[in-house]
Design a protein around this motif. Structure first.
Motif, PDB file in Angstrom:
ATOM      1  N   PRO A   1       0.939  -1.051  -0.025  1.00 56.50           N
ATOM      2  CA  PRO A   1      -0.116   0.058  -0.040  1.00 56.50           C
ATOM      3  C   PRO A   1       1.047   1.257   0.142  1.00 56.50           C
ATOM      4  O   PRO A   1       1.696   1.393   0.823  1.00 56.50           O
ATOM      5  N   THR A   2       0.690   2.203  -0.918  1.00 55.40           N
ATOM      6  CA  THR A   2       1.457   3.556  -0.999  1.00 55.40           C
ATOM      7  C   THR A   2       0.542   4.407  -1.685  1.00 55.40           C
ATOM      8  O   THR A   2       0.016   4.009  -2.581  1.00 55.40           O
ATOM      9  N   PRO A   3       0.502   5.622  -1.432  1.00 55.92           N
ATOM     10  CA  PRO A   3       0.064   6.594  -1.975  1.00 55.92           C
ATOM     11  C   PRO A   3       0.244   6.896  -3.512  1.00 55.92           C
ATOM     12  O   PRO A   3      -0.156   7.358  -4.235  1.00 55.92           O
TER      13      PRO A   3
ATOM     14  N   VAL B   1      -0.186  -0.159  -4.725  1.00 56.29           N
ATOM     15  CA  VAL B   1      -1.573   0.352  -4.887  1.00 56.29           C
ATOM     16  C   VAL B   1      -1.871   1.229  -3.850  1.00 56.29           C
ATOM     17  O   VAL B   1      -1.380   1.282  -2.674  1.00 56.29           O
ATOM     18  N   SER B   2      -2.892   2.083  -4.355  1.00 55.23           N
ATOM     19  CA  SER B   2      -3.259   3.400  -3.624  1.00 55.23           C
ATOM     20  C   SER B   2      -4.839   3.192  -3.482  1.00 55.23           C
ATOM     21  O   SER B   2      -5.302   2.879  -4.280  1.00 55.23           O
ATOM     22  N   ILE B   3      -5.067   3.587  -2.200  1.00 58.25           N
ATOM     23  CA  ILE B   3      -6.637   3.618  -2.186  1.00 58.25           C
ATOM     24  C   ILE B   3      -7.381   4.918  -2.407  1.00 58.25           C
ATOM     25  O   ILE B   3      -8.499   5.028  -2.310  1.00 58.25           O
ATOM     26  N   GLY B   4      -6.753   5.982  -2.761  1.00 60.46           N
ATOM     27  CA  GLY B   4      -7.373   7.284  -3.222  1.00 60.46           C
ATOM     28  C   GLY B   4      -6.276   8.323  -3.185  1.00 60.46           C
ATOM     29  O   GLY B   4      -5.209   8.240  -2.716  1.00 60.46           O
TER      30      GLY B   4
ATOM     31  N   TYR C   1      -5.134  10.924  -1.267  1.00 59.77           N
ATOM     32  CA  TYR C   1      -4.993  11.704  -0.070  1.00 59.77           C
ATOM     33  C   TYR C   1      -3.866  10.759   0.542  1.00 59.77           C
ATOM     34  O   TYR C   1      -3.533   9.609   0.098  1.00 59.77           O
ATOM     35  N   VAL C   2      -3.445  11.440   1.531  1.00 57.73           N
ATOM     36  CA  VAL C   2      -2.337  10.661   2.241  1.00 57.73           C
ATOM     37  C   VAL C   2      -2.443  10.169   3.513  1.00 57.73           C
ATOM     38  O   VAL C   2      -2.920  10.913   4.489  1.00 57.73           O
ATOM     39  N   LEU C   3      -2.227   8.956   3.934  1.00 52.06           N
ATOM     40  CA  LEU C   3      -2.590   8.378   5.011  1.00 52.06           C
ATOM     41  C   LEU C   3      -1.033   8.462   5.844  1.00 52.06           C
ATOM     42  O   LEU C   3      -0.064   8.383   5.087  1.00 52.06           O
TER      43      LEU C   3
ATOM     44  N   GLY D   1      -0.001   5.529   7.174  1.00 57.18           N
ATOM     45  CA  GLY D   1       0.631   4.323   7.013  1.00 57.18           C
ATOM     46  C   GLY D   1      -0.278   3.357   6.321  1.00 57.18           C
ATOM     47  O   GLY D   1      -1.448   3.854   6.231  1.00 57.18           O
ATOM     48  N   GLY D   2       0.304   2.334   5.939  1.00 57.09           N
ATOM     49  CA  GLY D   2      -0.569   1.519   5.050  1.00 57.09           C
ATOM     50  C   GLY D   2      -1.841   0.751   5.735  1.00 57.09           C
ATOM     51  O   GLY D   2      -2.554  -0.066   5.282  1.00 57.09           O
TER      52      GLY D   2
ATOM     53  N   ALA E   1      -5.318   1.284   4.963  1.00 62.16           N
ATOM     54  CA  ALA E   1      -5.447   0.982   3.455  1.00 62.16           C
ATOM     55  C   ALA E   1      -5.716  -0.445   3.240  1.00 62.16           C
ATOM     56  O   ALA E   1      -6.440  -0.932   2.726  1.00 62.16           O
TER      57      ALA E   1
HETATM   58 CL1  6GU Z   1      -2.474   2.665   0.171  1.00 60.60          CL
HETATM   59  N1  6GU Z   1      -1.045   4.159   1.769  1.00 60.60           N
HETATM   60  C1  6GU Z   1      -0.849   5.363   2.406  1.00 60.60           C
HETATM   61  N2  6GU Z   1       0.189   5.451   3.429  1.00 60.60           N
HETATM   62  N3  6GU Z   1      -1.604   6.376   1.919  1.00 60.60           N
HETATM   63  C2  6GU Z   1      -2.278   6.459   1.079  1.00 60.60           C
HETATM   64  C3  6GU Z   1      -2.718   5.015   0.517  1.00 60.60           C
HETATM   65  C4  6GU Z   1      -1.949   4.263   0.883  1.00 60.60           C
HETATM   66  N4  6GU Z   1      -3.728   5.171  -0.534  1.00 60.60           N
HETATM   67  C5  6GU Z   1      -3.993   6.632  -0.417  1.00 60.60           C
HETATM   68  N5  6GU Z   1      -3.226   7.426   0.651  1.00 60.60           N
END
Ligand code: 6GU
Length: 243
Positions: free
Chosen positions: A86-88, A135-138, A140-142, A144-145, A148
């Motif tokens: 998981p990564t933005p 992969v990213s879920i959207g 915006y920045v979280l 950590g993974g 996600a």
């Molecule tokens: Cl998958 N990880 C993080 N750290 N931030 C995110 C994300 C994933 N998807 C959207 N923002």
């Protein structure tokens, strides 16, 4: 399906054992194992991160720790795993992704924190012919993974046979036909002066299906014109276009 998660915050994944997912685990449909990344550290401080080469803010997760963690967790089962990072900065995770992964025997999620994991961990896994999806879920920045992973595991597990009480719920999901789902109503017939649309009480199934399709088209045009534009040529028939 077997699901492994590697994280420095195993407690963050506790919600996976609640509700629908918890039942899927108890029923033996999903075998879930959450692993603490620090198990594979070798120094007294159990450090998992270090400063980035080239400078800049934040810290990067160290490749030695992740490399050993992946080797050890992969070896827990002979089935090959899809490794999910998981990564933005990843490709978008969508309903189509969830559908594709729901056919896999094994998923392994790697939760990065800080500025991410040293890229060589992914490069090394791919060099060994392992499947790795960043992969990213959207947009915006979280932090950590972990969150996600909660999102992705829930989206995948509800598609497994036997997890949803009524499999038709998954077939009628928003996105499965490329449109958003329209509004839903239950009793009473009138609530605070607001009535349920007559057509839904008409018993005319063809008319109800047409009405639902029109509301889905209407809502998608208003809220997600990008989805309408992306539909394949044959997705809309003449009745849809008349709307
Ligand atoms: Cl998958 N990880 C993080 N750290 N931030 C995110 C994300 C994933 N998807 C959207 N923002």
């Amino acid at each position: 399906m077997r699901i492994d998660v590697i994280t420095i915050f195993p407690g963050y994944l506790a919600p996976l054992r609640e509700a629908l997912l918890g039942r899927a685990i108890s029923a033996g449909l999903v075998d879930l194992a959450v692993h603490d990344l620090r198990t594979w550290t070798r120094d007294v401080h159990q450090a998992v991160d270090d400063a980035p080469y080239g400078g800049g803010p934040g810290m990067v997760m160290r490749p030695q720790v992740w490399g050993e963690a992946l080797d050890a967790v992969l070896a827990l089962d002979e089935r090959p795993a899809r490794i999910v990072v998981p990564t933005p900065a990843g490709r978008p995770f969508t309903q189509a992704t969830a559908q594709a992964w729901s056919g896999d025997e094994r998923l392994l999620f790697t939760c990065g924190r800080y500025e991410g994991i040293d890229q060589r961990v992914v490069d090394d896994a791919r060099r060994r012919d392992l499947t790795v999806d960043e992969v990213s879920i959207g947009d915006y920045v979280l932090v950590g993974g972990e969150v996600a992973v909660l999102v992705m595991v829930e989206a995948v597990v509800r598609l497994l046979p036997g997890v949803l009480g009524n499999p038709a719920s998954a077939e009628q999901d928003s996105f499965s036909d490329g449109l958003l789902e329209g509004p839903a109503f239950t009793r009473p017939e009138v609530w605070r002066g607001l009535a349920v649309p007559d057509v839904l009480r008409s018993g005319n199934h063809a008319k109800i299906a047409r009405w639902r399709r029109d509301r889905a088209l209407e809502r998608t045009a208003e809220r997600r014109p990008d989805l309408l534009a992306a539909l394949p040529e044959d997705a809309l028939d003449d009745a849809d276009r008349a709307f």
